[in-house]
Motif scaffolding. Structure first.
Motif, PDB file in Angstrom:
ATOM      1  N   LEU A 549       0.385  -1.567   0.192  1.00 20.56           N
ATOM      2  CA  LEU A 549       0.086   0.089   0.491  1.00 20.56           C
ATOM      3  C   LEU A 549       1.021   1.781   0.266  1.00 20.56           C
ATOM      4  O   LEU A 549       0.646   2.019  -0.947  1.00 20.56           O
ATOM      5  N   LEU A 550       1.874   1.074   0.965  1.00 19.36           N
ATOM      6  CA  LEU A 550       2.723   2.478   1.074  1.00 19.36           C
ATOM      7  C   LEU A 550       3.294   2.674  -0.146  1.00 19.36           C
ATOM      8  O   LEU A 550       3.094   3.673  -0.824  1.00 19.36           O
ATOM      9  N   SER A 551       4.849   1.705  -1.313  1.00 14.97           N
ATOM     10  CA  SER A 551       4.315   2.092  -2.480  1.00 14.97           C
ATOM     11  C   SER A 551       4.196   2.082  -3.657  1.00 14.97           C
ATOM     12  O   SER A 551       4.137   2.576  -4.156  1.00 14.97           O
ATOM     13  N   TYR A 552       2.954   1.829  -3.501  1.00 14.73           N
ATOM     14  CA  TYR A 552       1.429   2.293  -4.676  1.00 14.73           C
ATOM     15  C   TYR A 552       1.580   3.625  -4.259  1.00 14.73           C
ATOM     16  O   TYR A 552       0.685   4.522  -5.245  1.00 14.73           O
ATOM     17  N   ALA A 553       0.804   3.777  -3.268  1.00 15.01           N
ATOM     18  CA  ALA A 553       0.797   5.606  -3.205  1.00 15.01           C
ATOM     19  C   ALA A 553       1.762   6.366  -3.240  1.00 15.01           C
ATOM     20  O   ALA A 553       1.531   7.584  -3.733  1.00 15.01           O
ATOM     21  N   ALA A 554       3.119   5.783  -3.355  1.00 11.09           N
ATOM     22  CA  ALA A 554       4.324   6.784  -3.211  1.00 11.09           C
ATOM     23  C   ALA A 554       3.895   6.254  -4.643  1.00 11.09           C
ATOM     24  O   ALA A 554       4.521   7.820  -5.680  1.00 11.09           O
ATOM     25  N   LEU A 555       3.497   5.734  -5.677  1.00  8.58           N
ATOM     26  CA  LEU A 555       3.676   6.220  -7.419  1.00  8.58           C
ATOM     27  C   LEU A 555       2.104   6.272  -7.859  1.00  8.58           C
ATOM     28  O   LEU A 555       2.592   6.992  -8.544  1.00  8.58           O
ATOM     29  N   THR A 556       1.356   6.496  -7.568  1.00  7.38           N
ATOM     30  CA  THR A 556       0.578   7.157  -7.283  1.00  7.38           C
ATOM     31  C   THR A 556      -0.266   8.299  -6.784  1.00  7.38           C
ATOM     32  O   THR A 556      -1.467   9.507  -6.911  1.00  7.38           O
ATOM     33  N   GLY A 557       0.044   8.927  -5.376  1.00  3.31           N
ATOM     34  CA  GLY A 557       0.105   9.981  -4.745  1.00  3.31           C
ATOM     35  C   GLY A 557      -1.734   9.634  -4.679  1.00  3.31           C
ATOM     36  O   GLY A 557      -2.172  10.632  -3.418  1.00  3.31           O
ATOM     37  N   SER A 558      -2.009   8.463  -4.075  1.00  5.29           N
ATOM     38  CA  SER A 558      -2.870   7.861  -3.272  1.00  5.29           C
ATOM     39  C   SER A 558      -3.410   8.751  -2.172  1.00  5.29           C
ATOM     40  O   SER A 558      -2.728   7.727  -1.023  1.00  5.29           O
ATOM     41  N   ALA A 559      -3.899   9.733  -1.187  1.00 10.93           N
ATOM     42  CA  ALA A 559      -3.992   9.784   0.368  1.00 10.93           C
ATOM     43  C   ALA A 559      -4.883   8.457   1.021  1.00 10.93           C
ATOM     44  O   ALA A 559      -4.230   7.977   2.151  1.00 10.93           O
ATOM     45  N   LEU A 560      -5.282   7.874   0.265  1.00 13.13           N
ATOM     46  CA  LEU A 560      -6.521   7.039   0.677  1.00 13.13           C
ATOM     47  C   LEU A 560      -5.289   5.441   0.947  1.00 13.13           C
ATOM     48  O   LEU A 560      -5.249   4.365   1.779  1.00 13.13           O
ATOM     49  N   HIS A 561      -4.469   5.350  -0.223  1.00 11.51           N
ATOM     50  CA  HIS A 561      -3.559   3.879   0.480  1.00 11.51           C
ATOM     51  C   HIS A 561      -2.423   4.462   0.910  1.00 11.51           C
ATOM     52  O   HIS A 561      -1.986   3.164   2.047  1.00 11.51           O
ATOM     53  N   ARG A 562      -2.230   5.437   1.683  1.00  5.38           N
ATOM     54  CA  ARG A 562      -1.187   5.847   2.034  1.00  5.38           C
ATOM     55  C   ARG A 562      -1.841   5.884   3.560  1.00  5.38           C
ATOM     56  O   ARG A 562      -0.770   4.856   4.521  1.00  5.38           O
ATOM     57  N   ASP A 563      -3.046   6.283   4.023  1.00  6.99           N
ATOM     58  CA  ASP A 563      -3.971   6.134   4.871  1.00  6.99           C
ATOM     59  C   ASP A 563      -3.818   5.228   5.753  1.00  6.99           C
ATOM     60  O   ASP A 563      -3.128   4.177   7.181  1.00  6.99           O
ATOM     61  N   ALA A 564      -3.909   4.046   4.894  1.00  6.07           N
ATOM     62  CA  ALA A 564      -4.395   2.763   5.197  1.00  6.07           C
ATOM     63  C   ALA A 564      -2.774   1.294   4.867  1.00  6.07           C
ATOM     64  O   ALA A 564      -2.973   1.217   6.515  1.00  6.07           O
ATOM     65  N   ALA A 565      -2.184   2.095   4.803  1.00 10.63           N
ATOM     66  CA  ALA A 565      -0.141   1.847   5.480  1.00 10.63           C
ATOM     67  C   ALA A 565      -0.170   2.437   6.887  1.00 10.63           C
ATOM     68  O   ALA A 565      -0.222   1.396   7.738  1.00 10.63           O
ATOM     69  N   GLU A 566      -0.328   3.564   6.609  1.00  7.97           N
ATOM     70  CA  GLU A 566      -0.118   4.852   7.646  1.00  7.97           C
ATOM     71  C   GLU A 566      -0.255   4.116   9.446  1.00  7.97           C
ATOM     72  O   GLU A 566      -0.206   3.393  10.217  1.00  7.97           O
ATOM     73  N   ARG A 567      -2.087   3.972   8.924  1.00  8.14           N
ATOM     74  CA  ARG A 567      -2.932   2.667  10.189  1.00  8.14           C
ATOM     75  C   ARG A 567      -2.615   1.195  10.714  1.00  8.14           C
ATOM     76  O   ARG A 567      -2.310   0.825  11.771  1.00  8.14           O
ATOM     77  N   ALA A 568      -2.377   0.583   9.404  1.00 12.67           N
ATOM     78  CA  ALA A 568      -1.572  -0.976   9.539  1.00 12.67           C
ATOM     79  C   ALA A 568      -0.266  -0.647  10.039  1.00 12.67           C
ATOM     80  O   ALA A 568      -0.460  -1.478  10.574  1.00 12.67           O
ATOM     81  N   LEU A 569       0.466   0.308   9.937  1.00 15.99           N
ATOM     82  CA  LEU A 569       1.731   0.202  11.070  1.00 15.99           C
ATOM     83  C   LEU A 569       1.670   0.116  12.070  1.00 15.99           C
ATOM     84  O   LEU A 569       2.358   0.308  13.222  1.00 15.99           O
ATOM     85  N   GLY A 570       0.464   1.005  12.653  1.00 17.03           N
ATOM     86  CA  GLY A 570       0.647   1.031  14.040  1.00 17.03           C
ATOM     87  C   GLY A 570       0.609  -0.067  14.709  1.00 17.03           C
ATOM     88  O   GLY A 570       1.300   0.290  15.872  1.00 17.03           O
ATOM     89  N   VAL A 571       0.692  -1.052  14.356  1.00 13.99           N
ATOM     90  CA  VAL A 571       0.961  -2.511  15.282  1.00 13.99           C
ATOM     91  C   VAL A 571       2.137  -3.015  15.398  1.00 13.99           C
ATOM     92  O   VAL A 571       2.260  -3.310  16.134  1.00 13.99           O
ATOM     93  N   VAL A 572       2.679  -1.785  14.387  1.00 11.94           N
ATOM     94  CA  VAL A 572       4.043  -2.083  14.367  1.00 11.94           C
ATOM     95  C   VAL A 572       4.688  -1.258  15.366  1.00 11.94           C
ATOM     96  O   VAL A 572       6.101  -1.779  16.319  1.00 11.94           O
ATOM     97  N   THR A 573       3.887  -0.534  16.206  1.00 14.55           N
ATOM     98  CA  THR A 573       4.484   0.812  16.585  1.00 14.55           C
ATOM     99  C   THR A 573       4.224   0.146  17.953  1.00 14.55           C
ATOM    100  O   THR A 573       5.115  -0.164  19.367  1.00 14.55           O
ATOM    101  N   ALA A 574       3.157  -0.998  18.693  1.00 14.17           N
ATOM    102  CA  ALA A 574       2.563  -1.691  19.977  1.00 14.17           C
ATOM    103  C   ALA A 574       4.002  -2.967  19.817  1.00 14.17           C
ATOM    104  O   ALA A 574       3.605  -3.061  21.046  1.00 14.17           O
ATOM    105  N   LEU A 575       3.976  -4.018  18.523  1.00 12.95           N
ATOM    106  CA  LEU A 575       4.992  -4.914  18.695  1.00 12.95           C
ATOM    107  C   LEU A 575       6.488  -4.419  18.706  1.00 12.95           C
ATOM    108  O   LEU A 575       6.575  -5.921  18.708  1.00 12.95           O
ATOM    109  N   GLY A 576       6.897  -3.710  17.447  1.00 17.10           N
ATOM    110  CA  GLY A 576       8.376  -3.805  17.637  1.00 17.10           C
ATOM    111  C   GLY A 576       8.924  -3.403  18.307  1.00 17.10           C
ATOM    112  O   GLY A 576      10.581  -4.525  18.161  1.00 17.10           O
ATOM    113  N   GLY A 577       9.139  -3.213  19.355  1.00 24.17           N
ATOM    114  CA  GLY A 577       9.776  -2.907  20.282  1.00 24.17           C
ATOM    115  C   GLY A 577       9.932  -4.029  21.251  1.00 24.17           C
ATOM    116  O   GLY A 577      10.649  -4.676  21.921  1.00 24.17           O
ATOM    117  N   ARG A 578       8.786  -5.148  21.543  1.00 28.19           N
ATOM    118  CA  ARG A 578       8.611  -6.048  22.060  1.00 28.19           C
ATOM    119  C   ARG A 578       9.285  -6.929  21.485  1.00 28.19           C
ATOM    120  O   ARG A 578       9.753  -8.484  21.902  1.00 28.19           O
TER     121      ARG A 578
END
Length: 680
Positions: A549-578
């Motif tokens: 989603l992040l790569s596709y957003a960078a190719l197309t400028g789609s805010a919808l896909h960028r937002d979905a990528a960032e929201r999905a990465l919220g789980v990495v914020t919670a789990l990545g350090g642990r």
């Protein structure tokens, strides 16, 4: 009546001649269990699974055990590679109940598909404190007959517990992607778990940490961290020199049973080799390492030579077992050598040289005095021509041995990983044949696996799509592969297909809170809708989707896909350090998001040497997750790919634009300047 003969899964077909009256997974099996008022035995495995074969020979091919099963159970056989959703749901129950999991997975269910007794491999006779499989069958039969109410209560509690689990609590409160502090914390966690002696992370058994290595490479590119790069270099060198890597034919085994990478579990999986091929290619890109280049190319060649099918896709796996020459199937028989076997092929003098070079000893490193070939550290110069001669002769002799069986099922997700790896490796090392192999596999995924609604079938065989619907990892990894192929070839159609699949992700797999499910909203309902953001043998579907989603957003400028990528990465914020070892791909995607990712538009006639030089510099840039688009001004690709739109030549010369969020630096016509801008 055994009902597996008409299946497309090679694993199910391996059981089609069992005396067990197997059913494939489906409502008919559970209706039969209700009609007979008996429990269901669910047996889950895959074709390259060593202990699955062992249990099949010991129990499922035994007439007495089969009679006990047939009389008192409905037996259901599942290929976990075809039905990862079924596998995930019941494996979660097995791990919760026993503290461990693995395959073969053995679960007893009510006719309502609720689990109540769990295990993995069971021997034919009591052994090492384990009950025999007939004892387990008799115990479950007795409990079902005499304590039905108790069994029902246990099953109901387990099913309710599984159904009530949710990942929403694992998301960061503000759903934001990881920032520099969280990524540094993940690095520190990996440093603590790093094996400074042997490379890799943790102890035995030791699995190739390809996704973690990708994070470390991207982290090094962004921050310059020497520790991150050192962990990658040490681990990649240790794996490449160890027994986990096939020193004759290339390609990696599934994992090492020890902490030193010496003795592998010999099955070779497409997904491991695709991921590791890309990792070594990226290590070469970062460092210029000759070893990394060799391993990347050899692994790519292994995939094409050993796993490519007539239809252009890539088969799932090679078995660990093969005929040892006596008619018995033995793990590793195809790969291991004794000093006597070396002498028979090479003669005494060259055998002595080969034994020293590959670490073959009279004591051996495997069973019965056989050795797994390695490249032990040696001092002094090595006769390269002699190595080539010895390797060629041993490989030819090995080819005359009975070969391990191949699971020629095409899995969409894993072929997406292969497309990405082969496209990049071909581009980096001037191997157009590898790019063509990636293109052929991508074409198969579109022709055979995609239906008219742009929905994916998970598997195919012999050019015919299977009945199983794609899961999240299929859509995500196929999109990742197509986006990578498009960046290499400059053909915008691949990004267009990726967009179709990612739109399906947004519609069918997304929850309102930004989390992602592993199965589509309209998929077959199970007792729990699986949802797992952590990496296993491959990137989790959740974080793989975030990356695509992040790569596709960078190719197309789609805010919808960028937002979905960032929201999905919220789980990495919670789990990545642990748990950084199990969120490696999510951390790698987070590095790309933090860097931009950088968007590179290369404009110019594709056949112009100046365009090709700029394009190569763009592809070799180490900026984390950089997205590259190639097209001539006014071409169809330039009109369709937003990143290429309104990008003119500079004084009539091909040019490259480096952008973040579609805000661009001045264009450059100099490949060296472009390379400098993309150096992390």
């Amino acid at each position: 009546m055994n009902r597996l003969a008409g299946m497309t899964s090679p694993y199910l077909l391996q059981h089609a001649d069992n005396p067990v009256d197997w059913w494939p997974w489906g409502p008919e099996a559970f209706e039969e269990a209700k009609r007979r008022n008996v429990p269901v035995l669910l047996s889950v495995g895959y074709s390259a699974c060593h202990w699955c074969h062992v249990m099949a020979r010991e129990s499922f091919e035994d007439p007495g055990t089969a009679a006990l099963l047939n009389d008192h159970f409905v037996a259901v056989k599942v290929d976990r590679e075809e039905r990862p959703d079924v596998d995930a749901v019941y494996m979660e129950a097995v791990q919760a109940a026993t503290g461990q999991g693995g395959w073969p997975m053995t679960v007893f269910l009510t006719p309502d598909a609720e689990p109540f007794y769990f295990g993995t491999y069971f021997p034919p006779a009591p052994r090492h404190g384990m009950p025999s499989f007939p004892q387990v069958l008799e115990g479950v039969r007795s409990a079902w007959a005499d304590r039905r109410e108790e069994v029902g209560e246990v099953a109901g509690r387990i099913a309710a517990d599984l159904a009530g689990r949710s990942m929403s609590g694992a998301l960061s409160p503000d759903r934001r992607p990881p920032g520099p502090e969280e990524l540094h914390s993940a690095l520190m966690g990996l440093t603590r778990e790093f094996d400074a002696v042997h490379g890799g992370f943790g102890g035995a058994p030791k699995f190739p940490p390809s996704m973690v290595l990708e994070f470390l490479l991207r982290h090094h590119a962004r921050t310059g961290s020497a520790a991150a790069l050192e962990m990658v270099q040490a681990t990649c060198a240790a794996m490449a020199r160890g027994g986990i890597y096939d020193q004759l034919g290339g390609g990696f085994a599934r994992y090492a049973v020890d902490a030193t990478w010496t003795v592998p579990h010999f099955e070779k999986m497409l997904y491991d080799n695709a991921l590791l091929c890309r990792t070594y290619a990226h290590l070469w890109r970062a460092t210029g390492s000759d070893l990394a280049r060799r391993i990347a190319v050899e692994t790519a060649d292994f995939m094409v030579r050993e796993l490519r099918t007539e239809q252009g896709g890539f088969a799932s796996a090679l078995d660990a077992d093969s005929d040892d020459g006596t008619g018995a199937h033995t793990e590793g028989a195809y790969y291991v050598w004794t000093p006597e076997q070396l002498r028979a092929v090479l003669g005494a003098e060259d055998a002595e040289f080969a034994a020293g070079y590959f670490g073959v000893t009279p004591e051996g490193t495997f069973e019965e005095g056989a050795s797994v070939l390695q490249l032990p550290d040696t001092e002094g110069l090595v006769d390269a021509e002699r190595v080539v001669s010895v390797t060629r002769r041993l490989l030819a002799a090995r080819a005359r041995r009975p070969r391990p069986a191949r699971d020629d099922k095409i899995v969409a997700s894993w072929n997406g990983l292969a497309v990405a790896a082969l496209a990049e490796t071909g581009a980096y090392f001037d191997r157009p044949d590898l790019i063509q192999a990636a293109t052929d596999a991508a074409d198969l995924l579109i022709r055979v696996h995609m239906d008219w609604q742009a929905r994916l079938h998970r598997t195919s065989r012999d050019g015919v799509a299977g009945a199983n619907s794609g899961v999240l990892e299929d859509y995500a990894n196929v999109a990742e592969g197509l986006l990578t192929l498009g960046s290499v070839t400059g053909e915008g159609v691949w990004a267009e297909f990726a967009g179709f699949f990612l739109d399906t992700v947004l519609v069918q797999f997304s929850a309102e809170d930004g989390s992602l499910y592993d199965t589509a909203a309209d998929a077959e309902p199970l007792i729990r809708r699986p949802q797992d953001p952590t990496d296993n043998a491959t990137p989790s579907g959740w974080t793989a989707a975030a990356g695509a989603l992040l790569s596709y957003a960078a190719l197309t400028g789609s805010a919808l896909h960028r937002d979905a990528a960032e929201r999905a990465l919220g789980v990495v914020t919670a789990l990545g350090g642990r748990a950084p070892r199990f969120t490696g791909w999510g951390l790698a995607v987070a590095e790309a998001a933090l860097d931009g990712p950088r968007e590179v538009a290369v404009v110019g006639p594709p056949d112009d040497p100046a365009t090709r030089a700029l394009h190569r510099a763009a592809l070799l840039g180490t900026a984390p997750g950089a997205v590259v688009a190639l097209g001539a001004p006014g071409s169809d690709d330039a009109r369709e790919v937003v990143l290429l739109q309104d990008r003119p030549l500079v004084d009539g010369r091909p040019a490259a634009y480096v952008c973040r969020n579609f805000t661009c630096d001045r264009p450059t016509t100099d490949p060296e300047e472009l390379a400098e801008r993309l150096r992390g």
